[in-house]
Design a protein around this motif. Structure first.
Motif, mmCIF file in Angstrom:
data_model
loop_
_atom_site.group_PDB
_atom_site.id
_atom_site.type_symbol
_atom_site.label_atom_id
_atom_site.label_comp_id
_atom_site.label_asym_id
_atom_site.label_seq_id
_atom_site.Cartn_x
_atom_site.Cartn_y
_atom_site.Cartn_z
ATOM 1 N N LEU A 121 1.594 18.170 35.295
ATOM 2 C CA LEU A 121 1.927 17.929 36.462
ATOM 3 C C LEU A 121 3.486 17.669 36.631
ATOM 4 C CD1 LEU A 121 1.381 17.037 39.627
ATOM 5 C CD2 LEU A 121 0.645 14.907 38.584
ATOM 6 N N LEU A 122 3.989 16.864 35.618
ATOM 7 C CA LEU A 122 5.169 16.210 35.419
ATOM 8 C C LEU A 122 6.328 17.465 35.273
ATOM 9 C CD1 LEU A 122 4.595 12.786 33.313
ATOM 10 C CD2 LEU A 122 5.136 13.160 35.660
ATOM 11 N N ILE A 123 5.726 18.589 34.326
ATOM 12 C CA ILE A 123 6.606 19.500 34.341
ATOM 13 C C ILE A 123 7.045 20.417 35.555
ATOM 14 C CG2 ILE A 123 6.806 21.908 33.359
ATOM 15 C CD1 ILE A 123 5.400 20.692 30.820
ATOM 16 N N THR A 124 5.767 20.306 36.304
ATOM 17 C CA THR A 124 6.058 21.079 37.758
ATOM 18 C C THR A 124 7.007 20.139 38.693
ATOM 19 O OG1 THR A 124 3.793 21.818 37.488
ATOM 20 C CG2 THR A 124 4.709 22.059 39.770
ATOM 21 N N VAL A 125 6.738 18.879 38.572
ATOM 22 C CA VAL A 125 7.762 18.375 39.582
ATOM 23 C C VAL A 125 9.226 18.362 39.094
ATOM 24 C CG1 VAL A 125 8.275 15.935 40.358
ATOM 25 C CG2 VAL A 125 5.530 16.540 40.144
ATOM 26 N N PHE A 126 9.419 18.036 37.823
ATOM 27 C CA PHE A 126 10.637 18.030 37.142
ATOM 28 C C PHE A 126 11.450 19.547 37.296
ATOM 29 C CE2 PHE A 126 9.502 14.259 34.715
ATOM 30 C CZ PHE A 126 10.352 13.659 35.227
ATOM 31 N N LEU A 127 10.543 20.457 37.329
ATOM 32 C CA LEU A 127 11.355 22.035 37.527
ATOM 33 C C LEU A 127 11.696 22.149 38.918
ATOM 34 C CD1 LEU A 127 9.216 24.021 35.070
ATOM 35 C CD2 LEU A 127 11.371 23.066 34.714
ATOM 36 N N MET A 128 11.369 21.601 39.941
ATOM 37 C CA MET A 128 11.685 21.858 41.240
ATOM 38 C C MET A 128 13.164 21.925 41.490
ATOM 39 S SD MET A 128 8.736 19.620 43.358
ATOM 40 C CE MET A 128 9.409 20.006 44.801
ATOM 41 N N PRO A 129 14.065 21.192 40.994
ATOM 42 C CA PRO A 129 15.519 21.270 41.497
ATOM 43 C C PRO A 129 15.996 22.747 41.009
ATOM 44 C CG PRO A 129 14.893 19.031 40.637
ATOM 45 C CD PRO A 129 13.569 19.775 40.188
ATOM 46 N N MET A 130 15.381 23.110 39.759
ATOM 47 C CA MET A 130 15.534 24.388 39.149
ATOM 48 C C MET A 130 15.491 25.540 40.032
ATOM 49 S SD MET A 130 14.959 25.730 35.412
ATOM 50 C CE MET A 130 13.568 26.390 35.767
ATOM 51 N N MET A 131 14.309 25.355 41.107
ATOM 52 C CA MET A 131 14.195 26.460 41.766
ATOM 53 C C MET A 131 15.121 26.627 42.973
ATOM 54 S SD MET A 131 11.576 27.425 39.915
ATOM 55 C CE MET A 131 10.669 26.667 38.546
ATOM 56 N N VAL A 132 15.862 25.671 43.477
ATOM 57 C CA VAL A 132 16.784 25.696 44.495
ATOM 58 C C VAL A 132 17.937 26.594 44.159
ATOM 59 C CG1 VAL A 132 18.036 24.391 45.978
ATOM 60 C CG2 VAL A 132 16.044 23.503 45.199
ATOM 61 N N ALA A 133 18.558 27.353 44.893
ATOM 62 C CA ALA A 133 19.777 28.149 44.762
ATOM 63 C C ALA A 133 20.685 27.254 44.606
ATOM 64 C CB ALA A 133 19.762 29.293 45.856
ATOM 65 N N PRO A 134 21.760 27.539 43.857
ATOM 66 C CA PRO A 134 22.813 26.412 43.436
ATOM 67 C C PRO A 134 23.718 26.117 44.777
ATOM 68 C CG PRO A 134 22.936 28.211 41.791
ATOM 69 C CD PRO A 134 21.755 28.596 42.761
ATOM 70 N N VAL A 135 23.700 27.288 45.709
ATOM 71 C CA VAL A 135 24.436 27.081 47.069
ATOM 72 C C VAL A 135 23.809 25.992 47.887
ATOM 73 C CG1 VAL A 135 25.265 28.061 48.988
ATOM 74 C CG2 VAL A 135 25.657 29.311 46.964
ATOM 75 N N VAL A 136 22.468 26.370 48.019
ATOM 76 C CA VAL A 136 21.525 25.518 48.849
ATOM 77 C C VAL A 136 21.678 23.966 47.967
ATOM 78 C CG1 VAL A 136 19.228 24.833 49.384
ATOM 79 C CG2 VAL A 136 19.871 27.229 49.339
ATOM 80 N N ALA A 137 21.663 23.761 46.684
ATOM 81 C CA ALA A 137 21.661 22.556 46.175
ATOM 82 C C ALA A 137 23.338 21.968 46.646
ATOM 83 C CB ALA A 137 21.664 22.583 44.561
ATOM 84 N N GLY A 138 24.010 22.751 46.450
ATOM 85 C CA GLY A 138 25.524 22.047 46.870
ATOM 86 C C GLY A 138 25.377 21.583 48.416
ATOM 87 N N LEU A 139 24.880 22.272 49.255
ATOM 88 C CA LEU A 139 24.678 21.927 50.485
ATOM 89 C C LEU A 139 23.858 20.522 50.789
ATOM 90 C CD1 LEU A 139 24.456 25.142 52.429
ATOM 91 C CD2 LEU A 139 26.408 23.798 52.583
ATOM 92 N N LEU A 140 22.680 20.382 50.023
ATOM 93 C CA LEU A 140 21.677 19.357 50.022
ATOM 94 C C LEU A 140 22.568 18.338 49.960
ATOM 95 C CD1 LEU A 140 19.176 18.061 50.160
ATOM 96 C CD2 LEU A 140 18.688 18.700 47.765
#
Length: 318
Positions: A121-140
């Protein structure tokens, strides 16, 4: 007996029984790998040759117009441009700090997650930021850094860590703000790679280390760290190669500002090639980036190979 000898000529050769599948000569492998080699050559060698060609020319964008050979003019202009060297300095600072934080935090996170009660469960939660596109992460994170309603901006102002202005509008804070975005997004990848290496650490060696009285830290450095060395090499190389060419976070957050304080070399290359259409000049910058990537990659692998040749860490080193 004669019939037996004719049917089985090697029946008396007990020491060297006949092989059912004899090893094929190495030339047998050439037809098998030739299609893959041809595809890789088409995708890599041809663009590299074209890049070298453009670095010695002033590329004409008009249809049918010939390119002008300028010799080493692009290279002379590049090495004499202060913005080029400043881009390298900012890139080295950004890449070095990001990689150290990501590898350190990722390794720590992997050790904490390894064989924990809620590991999956913790691995799934911690991997969520990696699933976001870099541009989307920058806008967030641009919203989080916003000087009007940004939550991180409010926290930093409340703690007295930000005196005035905005986070992304300050030359002193903008680069470190982008480093934080990169660490947030890609530390889970390092943790996942290191965690896969920790799964291969022999349990009997760890138990023997504990029986000898070694604590968790010494057991990690003496037993676990040599076993996950290959995973660390992969993590360092992946993050280095990604950081040395990244522009997504910079475009989404600052665009190179304020006052060029975040204009790393890849962003400078992008600007010269696709904003000013200086394709020849941009090609020379791209070649230096490629050369440095290859050299640093070889050095990183060489450092780990040297460490392996010296053997496991002694108690004094730990």
């Amino acid at each position: 007996m004669a019939l037996l000898d004719r049917a089985s000529p090697d029946v008396h050769d007990v020491g060297n029984p006949p092989l059912a599948n004899r090893q094929q000569p190495r030339r047998y492998l050439i037809p098998l790998i030739l299609p893959a080699v041809a595809v890789l050559a088409l995708l890599s060698i041809y663009p590299l040759a074209w890049l070298i060609y453009m670095s010695f020319h002033q590329v004409a964008l008009a249809p049918g117009a010939p390119d002008t050979f300028v010799g080493t003019a692009n290279w002379t202009r590049m090495f004499g441009n202060p913005q080029y060297w400043e881009g390298w300095r900012l890139l080295a600072l950004y890449s070095g700090v990001s990689m150290v934080l990501e590898v350190g935090l990722g390794t720590l996170l992997a050790v904490l997650l390894n064989r924990s009660k809620h590991e999956k469960l913790l691995i799934t939660v911690f991997l969520m930021p990696m699933m976001v596109a870099p541009v989307v992460a920058g806008l967030l994170w641009q919203y989080l850094y916003n000087g009007t309603f940004g939550w991180y901006f409010w926290v930093l102002r409340s703690l007295g860590l930000l005196d005035g202005g905005t986070i992304l509008g300050s030359s002193d804070h903008a680069l470190w703000a982008i480093v934080l975005v990169d660490v947030w997004e890609w530390t889970p990848l390092v943790a996942l790679i290191v965690l896969s290496g920790l799964k291969l650490v022999p349990k009997d060696q760890m138990e023997a280390s504990w029986m000898d009285g070694a604590g968790p830290v010494r057991s990690f450095f003496q037993v676990a760290l040599p076993s996950i060395k290959a995973s660390l090499i992969i993590a360092v190389l992946l993050r280095f190669m990604d950081n040395i060419r990244i522009i997504d976070h910079f475009i989404a957050l600052t665009g190179g500002g304020p006052a060029n304080s975040t204009k790393v070399l890849p962003l400078y290359l992008y600007e010269q090639s696709f904003s000013f259409f200086e394709l020849g000049y941009g090609s020379s910058i791209a070649l230096t980036l490629l050369l440095v990537t290859i050299i640093v990659g070889k050095l990183v692998v060489g450092v780990f190979e040297t460490r392996e040749a010296k053997g496991p860490m002694s108690e004094e080193e730990v």
